[in-house]
Every structure is written in structure tokens, then in C-alpha cells.
Enzyme design. Structure first.
Site, mmCIF file in Angstrom:
data_model
loop_
_atom_site.group_PDB
_atom_site.id
_atom_site.type_symbol
_atom_site.label_atom_id
_atom_site.label_comp_id
_atom_site.label_asym_id
_atom_site.label_seq_id
_atom_site.Cartn_x
_atom_site.Cartn_y
_atom_site.Cartn_z
ATOM 1 N N CYS A 31 -82.561 -74.589 77.605
ATOM 2 C CA CYS A 31 -82.470 -73.599 76.561
ATOM 3 C C CYS A 31 -83.094 -72.391 77.178
ATOM 4 C CB CYS A 31 -82.766 -73.811 75.075
ATOM 5 S SG CYS A 31 -82.862 -72.208 74.103
ATOM 6 N N CYS A 34 -86.237 -71.188 74.498
ATOM 7 C CA CYS A 34 -87.178 -72.250 74.216
ATOM 8 C C CYS A 34 -88.474 -71.949 75.018
ATOM 9 C CB CYS A 34 -86.992 -73.523 74.453
ATOM 10 S SG CYS A 34 -85.589 -74.376 73.207
ATOM 11 N N HIS A 91 -86.292 -74.708 68.489
ATOM 12 C CA HIS A 91 -85.032 -74.688 69.054
ATOM 13 C C HIS A 91 -83.943 -74.685 67.809
ATOM 14 C CE1 HIS A 91 -81.511 -74.911 71.794
ATOM 15 N NE2 HIS A 91 -80.895 -76.122 71.130
ATOM 16 N N ASN A 131 -74.677 -63.351 65.691
ATOM 17 C CA ASN A 131 -73.507 -64.083 65.635
ATOM 18 C C ASN A 131 -74.219 -65.665 65.460
ATOM 19 O OD1 ASN A 131 -72.022 -61.615 66.302
ATOM 20 N ND2 ASN A 131 -72.543 -61.886 68.442
ATOM 21 N N HIS A 142 -79.911 -71.710 69.822
ATOM 22 C CA HIS A 142 -81.379 -71.157 69.339
ATOM 23 C C HIS A 142 -81.381 -70.238 68.247
ATOM 24 C CE1 HIS A 142 -85.746 -71.333 70.592
ATOM 25 N NE2 HIS A 142 -85.708 -70.318 69.866
ATOM 26 N N HIS A 144 -81.350 -66.861 66.883
ATOM 27 C CA HIS A 144 -81.475 -65.383 67.607
ATOM 28 C C HIS A 144 -80.669 -64.221 67.036
ATOM 29 C CE1 HIS A 144 -78.269 -66.952 70.148
ATOM 30 N NE2 HIS A 144 -78.013 -65.565 70.747
ATOM 31 N N GLN A 146 -79.207 -59.992 67.913
ATOM 32 C CA GLN A 146 -79.192 -58.977 69.153
ATOM 33 C C GLN A 146 -79.399 -57.657 68.437
ATOM 34 O OE1 GLN A 146 -76.114 -59.749 72.111
ATOM 35 N NE2 GLN A 146 -75.454 -61.381 70.852
#
Length: 283
Positions: A31, A34, A91, A131, A142, A144, A146
Site C-alpha cells: 500500500c 501505509c 491501513h 471516494n 487505505h 483517504h 482528495q
């Protein structure tokens, strides 16, 4: 190379980004988010970094506002920025599982990056979004989000601003009315309210908004940020409990008039996607 092309049918700008066709669909191994991964070499709580496949590029400002008088085949450099925002070094997780303290760090990161991007002369509008889940096309699980920074205000928030300018702030009216009616309220802590919109475009769509009129994330005080963090933890936790599985969703933050957050899950039942089809896209 990124560029904006004017659609002669709608007079709206379309970002043409050929380079994004070559971006990876899934990491080949490990990943990258990570600790020790490609995008996070050092330990972190939250982290922001430049998207390697941005739809917009840095550069001097361009005038993308006067589309009425632009030529039919107008083309401009796609100025702006795109960043990835990591919510936690763990993660596995979500805005619900990282807890209020973790979510508060995310809210602070959203506000910090929004302010920094708006300070750039070519940036007019900043959109924070997430998303979540393979169902909506997220390629990395993971936790997150944007952030996109535009050289112009995109059509949807621009329409919201036009409505507010013509009729007054709708949320300043709508939020108290929803609280009083109470039949579409999901959670209400006294300042932040999450409710099902009267005209929801999604089966399980939500709007999260403060009762007070505040324009953007950087304008939130410490108490407001704590309350927003708690509301996000609550809302995403409810989504995940609805079908006893992590709920995929699209989420975006709309600043500008009266700050609010949209949640749009793509499911209409457990493991049953609600597809957006021709009738919706065409109308």
C-alpha cells in the site's frame, strides 16, 4: 498535459487529461499510503501530498470566467492543483473508526490545505472530497480523500451560489426547518445537523451542515471543528451499521455560501448498486 476545452453545447469547461489514462488501477504490491510506502515514507497522523496524476497543473492564472464571449473551440491550460489527503496511518479504517480525535485531525488538514490552495493567485475554488469503496471506483482501500483546486468555480457550486444570491441562503432556512420537522434528521448535536434532503438524488443521501452561516472550512473555530469531527464519526458509523458492512459513498464538501457536506452512497440495498443511467445523465 492538461487542458480545459469549452463544450459549445453547454458553455461549460471540460478537463481533458490524457496522461491520467496511464495511471495504475491498483498498486502492484503493498500500500503506497501505509508508513514506509511510496507516498508516506515517514510516520504520520494525517498527510497531504500532490497527486501524481493531477487533472490540473500549476501555472500562471488564466481567465476561465467569461464563457459567453469565448470562441466555439476555446481551449485553456488546466490550471489548479490536486492533492491526496491521508486520514490515518492505519491501513484499515474510516472516518468512523479513527474516532473523534482522528477525525478532528482530518478536518484540520482539510482546512489547512484549503486555505493554502486559496492563497495561490490562480485558484478560485477548492473542493474536498472522498471516494470510498471499490463500488465507486476507489483503487486503494487505505482511508483517504482528495482535494481539487480550480481556476474557476465549477458548475454545481456555482449554481448553489446563484440560487443563494437570488433567493437568500437556502441552508439558513432549510436547516432550522428540518430540525423543527425532525422526520428527516439523522443526527443533531445542536450545531451540526445531518439530514436526508427533501429532494435527495440518492436513496441514502445526506447533507451535513452547521446551523450557523459559515462560508468555508478555514472559518471554523476549534469548537466547530470538534463538533464536525464528532458528526462525521457518527454519520459514517451509521452508514456502516446500516448493511453491517462498510458503506461505499461519494462525499464532497461545498464551501462558498453556507458550508455543507454531501454524502451520496451508490447502494439502494445491501450489495445492490443504484446505477446512474441514461435518463439521469441525459436530463
Amino acid at each position: 498535459m492538461s487542458e480545459l476545452r469549452l463544450d459549445p453545447l453547454t458553455r461549460e469547461w471540460v478537463a481533458i487529461v490524457g496522461d491520467r489514462q496511464t495511471r495504475p488501477n491498483l498498486p502492484a504490491s503493498g500500500c503506497p499510503f501505509c508508513v514506509g510506502g511510496l507516498e508516506a515514507p515517514e510516520p504520520y497522523t494525517v498527510r497531504a501530498f500532490t497527486n501524481r496524476w493531477p487533472p490540473f497543473e500549476p501555472g500562471p492564472p488564466v481567465d476561465a470566467t467569461d464563457t459567453d464571449h469565448a470562441p466555439e473551440l476555446a481551449m485553456l491550460p488546466a490550471r489548479g492543483a490536486a492533492e491526496v489527503l491521508l486520514y490515518t496511518s492505519e491501513h484499515d479504517g474510516s472516518l468512523a473508526s479513527i474516532g473523534i480525535e482522528g477525525a478532528r485531525a482530518v478536518v484540520d488538514l482539510w482546512a489547512e490545505r484549503t486555505r493554502a490552495l486559496l492563497d495561490r493567485p490562480e485558484i478560485e475554488y477548492v473542493l474536498v472530497f472522498e471516494n470510498r469503496g471499490a463500488t465507486v471506483g476507489a483503487t486503494i482501500s487505505h482511508p483517504h480523500g482528495q482535494i481539487y483546486a480550480f481556476a474557476f468555480t465549477p458548475p454545481v457550486p456555482r449554481k448553489e451560489a446563484e440560487v443563494a444570491a437570488a433567493r437568500g441562503c437556502p441552508l439558513c432556512t432549510q436547516v432550522p426547518e428540518e430540525v423543527q420537522a425532525a422526520d428527516r434528521i439523522v443526527t443533531d448535536d445542536g450545531e451540526w445537523v445531518a439530514y436526508v434532503p427533501f429532494a435527495s438524488g440518492d436513496p441514502y443521501g445526506l447533507i451535513v451542515a452547521p446551523r450557523s452561516h459559515v462560508a468555508g472550512l478555514p472559518d471554523l473555530g476549534a469548537g466547530d471543528r470538534d463538533a464536525l469531527a464528532a458528526t462525521l464519526v457518527d454519520v459514517v458509523g451509521r452508514y456502516d451499521r446500516m448493511f453491517d458492512a462498510p458503506m461505499p459513498y461519494l462525499m464532497w464538501v461545498h464551501p462558498g455560501v453556507h458550508l455543507h457536506i454531501h454524502f451520496a452512497p451508490p447502494l439502494r440495498a445491501p450489495d445492490v448498486a443504484r446505477y446512474v443511467a441514461s435518463g439521469e445523465l441525459g436530463s
